[in-house]
Design a protein around this motif. Sequence first.
Motif, short mmCIF file in Angstrom:
data_model
loop_
_atom_site.label_atom_id
_atom_site.label_comp_id
_atom_site.label_asym_id
_atom_site.label_seq_id
_atom_site.Cartn_x
_atom_site.Cartn_y
_atom_site.Cartn_z
N HIS A 25 0.85 -1.19 0.00
CA HIS A 25 0.00 0.00 0.00
C HIS A 25 0.89 1.24 0.00
O HIS A 25 1.92 1.29 0.69
CB HIS A 25 -0.89 -0.01 1.24
N PRO A 26 0.53 2.28 -0.79
CA PRO A 26 1.38 3.47 -0.87
C PRO A 26 1.51 4.22 0.45
O PRO A 26 2.46 4.97 0.63
CB PRO A 26 0.67 4.35 -1.91
N ASP A 27 0.58 3.99 1.39
CA ASP A 27 0.66 4.69 2.68
C ASP A 27 1.44 3.91 3.73
O ASP A 27 1.62 4.40 4.85
CB ASP A 27 -0.76 4.95 3.21
N ALA A 28 1.87 2.71 3.39
CA ALA A 28 2.58 1.90 4.37
C ALA A 28 4.09 2.11 4.26
O ALA A 28 4.60 2.40 3.18
CB ALA A 28 2.27 0.42 4.14
N TYR A 83 -7.80 -5.46 4.55
CA TYR A 83 -6.63 -5.36 5.41
C TYR A 83 -6.14 -3.92 5.54
O TYR A 83 -6.28 -3.11 4.62
CB TYR A 83 -5.50 -6.24 4.87
N ALA A 84 -5.54 -3.63 6.68
CA ALA A 84 -4.94 -2.31 6.90
C ALA A 84 -3.70 -2.18 6.01
O ALA A 84 -3.07 -3.18 5.66
CB ALA A 84 -4.54 -2.16 8.37
N VAL A 143 1.79 -6.23 2.85
CA VAL A 143 2.99 -7.00 2.47
C VAL A 143 2.95 -8.39 3.07
O VAL A 143 3.21 -9.39 2.38
CB VAL A 143 4.28 -6.26 2.88
N ASP A 144 2.62 -8.48 4.35
CA ASP A 144 2.55 -9.80 5.00
C ASP A 144 1.50 -10.69 4.34
O ASP A 144 1.72 -11.89 4.15
CB ASP A 144 2.25 -9.65 6.49
N TRP A 184 -2.84 2.49 -6.49
CA TRP A 184 -1.93 1.53 -5.88
C TRP A 184 -0.71 1.41 -6.77
O TRP A 184 -0.75 1.72 -7.95
CB TRP A 184 -2.62 0.17 -5.77
N PRO A 185 0.42 0.90 -6.22
CA PRO A 185 1.63 0.77 -7.03
C PRO A 185 1.41 -0.10 -8.26
O PRO A 185 2.02 0.11 -9.29
CB PRO A 185 2.61 0.10 -6.06
N GLY A 186 0.53 -1.09 -8.18
CA GLY A 186 0.30 -1.97 -9.31
C GLY A 186 -0.82 -1.52 -10.21
O GLY A 186 -1.32 -2.30 -10.99
N ALA A 187 -1.25 -0.26 -10.09
CA ALA A 187 -2.37 0.20 -10.88
C ALA A 187 -2.10 0.03 -12.36
O ALA A 187 -1.01 0.33 -12.84
CB ALA A 187 -2.64 1.67 -10.58
N ARG A 188 -3.08 -0.45 -13.06
CA ARG A 188 -2.93 -0.70 -14.49
C ARG A 188 -3.23 0.56 -15.27
O ARG A 188 -4.09 1.33 -14.91
CB ARG A 188 -3.90 -1.81 -14.90
N THR A 189 -2.51 0.76 -16.35
CA THR A 189 -2.77 1.92 -17.18
C THR A 189 -3.84 1.59 -18.20
O THR A 189 -4.13 0.42 -18.45
CB THR A 189 -1.49 2.35 -17.93
N ALA A 190 -4.42 2.61 -18.81
CA ALA A 190 -5.48 2.40 -19.77
C ALA A 190 -4.92 1.76 -21.03
O ALA A 190 -3.77 1.96 -21.39
CB ALA A 190 -6.14 3.73 -20.14
N ARG A 191 -5.75 1.02 -21.73
CA ARG A 191 -5.33 0.41 -22.99
C ARG A 191 -5.24 1.46 -24.06
O ARG A 191 -5.99 2.38 -24.07
CB ARG A 191 -6.31 -0.66 -23.40
#
Length: 232
Positions: free
Chosen positions: A135-138, A170-171, A176-177, A225-232
Amino acid sequence: MSQQPSAFPSSRGEEPTLSSDSDAGLPHPARPSHLALPAQTTASPAGPTAVPKPLGPAGAPQQPGLTLFNSATDEDALAALLACCGSVRWAERVAAHRPYPDVGSLLAAADEAGYDLAPADLSEALADEYPAGPHPDAPQGTHVARALDAAHAAYESRFGHSFVLHLDAYAPEEWVDEILTGIRLRLNHEPDQERVVSAEQLRLLARARLRQTVAGPRAATTAPWPGARTAR
């Protein structure tokens, strides 16, 4: 598919999936009786468009995002849906049943299409996913990145696609866990068993992304989120 800007905020986030540790590794129980909305974006909807407020079945105001989705062109509706799930057949099925009277009906249609994914559709959707990340805030560090990279590499080597996990329950500091635990447990699966688990996690992800997509302008303030997908 063209990449015209859309008036819709996007809701594509990181890849998560496993409701709880006790569910990790278990197939989903028996099935019950991507508007050019790119991945997640922090941009505001394009232009000060006047949005009507039709009433739902119970007289409650319909969410502006749902109104936009219902009235969008087929091309824009498909682009928005593909930002939620990478299966073209899934997106076409959900788009074909517009207009939806309320968000619940839309999510039910998305679930139904998700349960009906053919093997080729599932492979297409999984190929469009990014691996789950923190998570970007963690708090993060080099050791976290290395642990995740190694775990994802082992998973992708075994199963041939990204590890997906729905982490909304999850918080931020637990992500990561949960990811590392989920990968460790699911590496024990046979490929067919893991496809069943991945399909359910993908359905949960698509549902969460779609809900955010039609939540209206406020959803646009949510950081991707870090894994956010970009538009096609």
